[in-house]
Design an enzyme around this catalytic site. Structure first.
Site, mmCIF file in Angstrom:
data_model
loop_
_atom_site.group_PDB
_atom_site.id
_atom_site.type_symbol
_atom_site.label_atom_id
_atom_site.label_comp_id
_atom_site.label_asym_id
_atom_site.label_seq_id
_atom_site.Cartn_x
_atom_site.Cartn_y
_atom_site.Cartn_z
ATOM 1 N N GLU A 1 -9.056 -12.266 4.977
ATOM 2 C CA GLU A 1 -8.091 -12.049 6.053
ATOM 3 C C GLU A 1 -8.836 -11.841 7.364
ATOM 4 O O GLU A 1 -8.727 -12.631 8.296
ATOM 5 C CB GLU A 1 -7.191 -10.845 5.781
ATOM 6 N N HIS B 1 0.829 -1.193 0.000
ATOM 7 C CA HIS B 1 0.000 0.000 0.000
ATOM 8 C C HIS B 1 0.870 1.252 0.000
ATOM 9 O O HIS B 1 1.941 1.286 0.607
ATOM 10 C CB HIS B 1 -0.932 0.001 1.210
ATOM 11 N N HIS C 1 -9.243 -7.111 -1.823
ATOM 12 C CA HIS C 1 -8.905 -7.765 -0.559
ATOM 13 C C HIS C 1 -10.021 -8.733 -0.174
ATOM 14 O O HIS C 1 -11.189 -8.529 -0.521
ATOM 15 C CB HIS C 1 -8.772 -6.731 0.563
ATOM 16 N N ASP D 1 1.979 -3.321 4.669
ATOM 17 C CA ASP D 1 2.227 -1.975 5.202
ATOM 18 C C ASP D 1 3.472 -1.994 6.082
ATOM 19 O O ASP D 1 3.373 -2.032 7.316
ATOM 20 C CB ASP D 1 1.024 -1.495 6.023
#
Length: 346
Positions: free
Chosen positions: A201, A15, A198, A280
């Site tokens: 998760e 990201h 996404h 990240d």
């Protein structure tokens, strides 16, 4: 053991703001007289996977993003991400950005995206890492905004450096109705962009099924919890959906209690194509090579198996066939080189 930083690979889950170096964020904050939360400066962020934990993670991410206010800031982030990837053996970086986050400071979403694309081309020339871009909508915003972003992304579609190669959907998987974002992904797909939302998760296999049925992804950002249902995992394998797995962030967000619980072995045994990613690094304190180190040290992957992970990332990328062939040849050369008993784990 062979040097994992020398292993050619592709980086497909990174990201924009989250790619920042801690020192860069500190410098930006100092320039603007911003006092950062201690969690952003004191070490690795740990946030449980529940709603409260995600809110804490998002608050920290927003605090970092608020320091990015100029074209120069945006260019610096892209340039440093490419430099850091080059040092870790990445030959292809597909960095994900939501231009609405930076639009107020640079004159709109179109200039915001064009700054990132222009610097991606410049960074490619400087570092040798092909830097392409994924435009992402957010689950926390109205689906109509995602359609706007998909149309913008479509205008810059391509597979080369400084072009948009995919369209994503990020933020808290528990927010929004997945089906309502289908129209945006249809726009992106018609333009030839990869669908890379996404999923899987924070939520389990049922959510993965929803993402696949409504958004028809080429890759799923994370998707790691598909391992909880062998039938769903096999379904993904049969459909050729690659998984962008980010082990360190999974643990930091409390999806798994320990590194050894991340089901890399289960995913590989099922035949899934994996692309390890850092997600990240700013918040999780772990970059691309660290994910390969974890696979080696915690999960016992041999160099042959690590090379296969790297090949998976290259195959799953939207790089040209020529670029893929070059990187795959590099993987073969890495594996053909003699291992060193004295080499560091990384």
């Amino acid at each position: 053991m062979r040097d994992l930083a020398a292993l050619p690979k592709a980086h497909l889950h990174l990201h924009f703001t989250g790619s920042m170096r801690g020192s860069t964020l500190a410098a930006m904050a100092a320039d603007r007289g911003v006092r950062l939360p201690h969690a952003l400066t004191d070490g690795v962020v740990r946030a449980p996977v529940d709603e409260r934990g995600w809110f804490r993670f998002q608050r920290l991410y927003d605090a970092a993003r608020a320091c990015v206010r100029t074209e120069a800031d945006m260019r610096r982030i892209v340039a440093e991400a490419a430099t850091d990837d080059a040092a870790e053996g990445s030959g292809r970086l597909e960095i994900q950005v939501d231009p609405t986050s930076y639009a107020p400071h640079v004159g709109g979403i179109t200039p915001a995206l064009e700054i990132v694309l222009d610097e991606a081309r410049a960074a490619t020339r400087r570092t040798g890492v092909e830097v392409a871009v994924i435009v992402a909508g957010s689950r926390t915003r109205h689906p109509l905004e995602a359609r706007t972003l998909a149309r913008l992304a479509a205008q810059y579609a391509g597979d080369g450096p400084g072009e948009v190669v995919g369209f994503g959907l990020s933020n808290d998987e528990r927010r929004g109705d997945t089906a309502e974002f289908a129209a945006a992904f249809a726009i992106a797909r018609q333009a030839g962009l990869a669908a890379v939302p996404h999923g899987g998760e924070l939520l389990g296999p049922d959510h993965v099924v929803q993402v696949v049925e409504h958004l028809d992804p080429d890759r799923i950002g994370h998707g790691v919890r598909s391992a909880e249902d062998p039938a769903v995992l096999q379904w993904l394998v049969d459909r050729g959906v690659a998984l962008e797995v980010c082990p360190a962030s999974n643990v930091s967000l409390g999806v798994f209690a320990e590194d050894r619980h991340v089901p890399l072995r289960t995913l590989v045994a099922a035949g899934a194509t994996l692309a390890l990613g850092a997600d990240d690094p700013l918040l999780f304190g772990s970059r691309l090579v660290d994910q390969y180190v974890l696979a080696r040290q915690v999960h016992g992957f041999s160099d042959h198996e690590l090379a296969e992970l790297a090949r998976g990332s290259i195959h799953a990328s939207r790089a040209s066939q020529a670029t893929k062939a070059r990187l795959l040849a590099g993987v073969d050369a890495w594996l053909a080189a003699p291992a060193s008993r004295s080499a560091s784990p990384g």
